[in-house]
Design an enzyme around this catalytic site. Sequence first.
Site, PDB file in Angstrom:
ATOM      1  N   PHE A   1       7.306  31.939  48.307  1.00  0.00           N
ATOM      2  CA  PHE A   1       6.696  33.261  48.158  1.00  0.00           C
ATOM      3  C   PHE A   1       7.612  34.246  47.444  1.00  0.00           C
ATOM      4  O   PHE A   1       7.148  35.214  46.837  1.00  0.00           O
ATOM      5  CB  PHE A   1       6.291  33.808  49.533  1.00  0.00           C
ATOM      6  CG  PHE A   1       7.388  34.456  50.327  1.00  0.00           C
ATOM      7  CD1 PHE A   1       7.536  35.841  50.349  1.00  0.00           C
ATOM      8  CD2 PHE A   1       8.265  33.694  51.085  1.00  0.00           C
ATOM      9  CE1 PHE A   1       8.540  36.445  51.092  1.00  0.00           C
ATOM     10  CE2 PHE A   1       9.268  34.285  51.832  1.00  0.00           C
ATOM     11  CZ  PHE A   1       9.412  35.667  51.838  1.00  0.00           C
ATOM     12  N   LYS A   2       8.894  33.991  47.477  1.00  0.00           N
ATOM     13  CA  LYS A   2       9.831  34.946  46.888  1.00  0.00           C
ATOM     14  C   LYS A   2       9.730  35.013  45.373  1.00  0.00           C
ATOM     15  O   LYS A   2      10.187  35.968  44.757  1.00  0.00           O
ATOM     16  CB  LYS A   2      11.251  34.617  47.363  1.00  0.00           C
ATOM     17  CG  LYS A   2      11.368  34.813  48.873  1.00  0.00           C
ATOM     18  CD  LYS A   2      12.662  34.349  49.469  1.00  0.00           C
ATOM     19  CE  LYS A   2      12.623  34.543  50.983  1.00  0.00           C
ATOM     20  NZ  LYS A   2      13.852  34.149  51.659  1.00  0.00           N
TER      21      LYS A   2
END
Length: 564
Positions: A114-115
């Site tokens: 997700f980063k």
Amino acid sequence: MKYFSTRGGSERLSFEEAVLTGLAPNGGLYIPEHIPQLPNGWKESWKDYSFVQLSVAVLSLYISPDEISPQELHDLVSKSYATFTHPDVTPIVPLDDGGDRFVLELFHGPTFAFKDVALQLLGNLFEFFLSRRNARKQPGEPREKLTIVGATSGDTGSAAIYGVRNKPDISIFILFPHGRVSPVQEAQMTTVLDANVHNLAVHGTFDDCQDLVKTLFADTPFNAAHRLGAVNSINWARILAQTVYYFLAYFHVDEALRAQGKKGLGTSEGEREVQFVVPTGNFGDVLAGFYAQRMGLPMAKLGVATNANDILYRFWKSGRYEKVDSSSSSPQNGTATAPADGASDGKQASSTGGGVKETLSPAMDILVSSNFERLLWYLAFAASPDSDDAARREKASATIADWMARVKSDGRVEVPTAILNAARADFVAGRADDAQITRTIQRTYDTPPAHYVADPHTAVALHVASEIERPQNTTQIVLSTAHPAKFSSAVTQALVDDPSRSAAAAGTKPFDFDAVLPPAFRGLLDKERRVEEVAAPQIELVKAVIERFAVKEDVSGKPPTGSV
């Protein structure tokens, strides 16, 4: 829009300055002077927007067009998400036929975590700001450069590296605990051989690495000499970028419900409410949901999902923000546990009492949640009796400075009851231990029609979603933060190696891990690597590496090529 430190001071920064500075000199985190409200008619006008269009719409509320023009912002956003493999960037996946639960997949970026959503944008912002500043230089003036330093328990490092690799005027130094991230995560970082990328394997824990980074930022002469930049979620741009997928998920779930002939999401009679449940360690991802809610996105209480390192869960239970649970001296609550069988995906655990526990969900194995300071500031601000906003801000900042000093000196702080009640008004928290993570991975995969393969962090949120307070007629959206292939040991242990499941799952859909393995992971562990080993978590050792490899100033007027 200006930005100021959660710990006070008269400093007010532009968006550009806040992004390039990262951490405030007094140790605080930058937040906007106010949270903007959604424009009239947003639900109708935004409902068909793509991820890129939504990003531009949301970011424009926080970034003045005098800093980044609408066209420049659109170009930056488009460039950032062109690397994602799914056309929706962050798609939703239904887990059942009834519209009760969806997964929001955030792992379709270049490093499958997700980063990437925030760090692809942040890397391009860094490049944009530096390029513009250097274009204004007179011949012979030294170019501005940025030395990025960050700590990682696995995913932040590779996402940050992929965000800035081979960008001119930028060096990146990622600190990770030696031998304590998964083989895939380490390979993703150390096989990037661009000259401006430097990995430091520190003999210590993730918290040691995070402390080293904070110490570097607090060292004024060193910071000034190297112009340090932050990529951890202390950087405001990361939080801002992550608010976007809450809006996209809202619209896509609303559309999916209506396509099934059901009432959609909203506040009218019969319409469904949405509840986001977020696996979190540093509190950045769920904080982005808080900002979306404060902007005007309608939602039920945000679900805070923690693993056995449950400082956040314990806060919502007791009002105590403390590294070690003072209510119990049992190993379960107060000391480090023995390594969980098969938990080779990350080992942040300490062998001494009170250390962070090693779990199957290592990205959440954190003792102190850095971004929680931002939420505490808003709670303190709301609790202030002053009618003048400037006075309330000053008081809230003084309160936060005091609380954070106590956490640093005493390892804990207990907030007033009014503050705890305010936190409970917007959030509900739960936890999942390793056994519950394993069972959830199994149950989610064995349940038709989805037969969904969840990584252990997503499993934490799925378990908590099934346990927490949930209003009637509510659709839950569980944030899935990493591709299951990044945590192959935990997933394989649950779905292949667990003898109890082998008997119980007879006749269910067989699991083939090779079928979910991304092509980018094939052969990854055999690639050439480059990494600097740091013998101990000592600041002078880290400084020495940065001094050797940081991009040097170039007075020729030509952009550096990335060589060091």
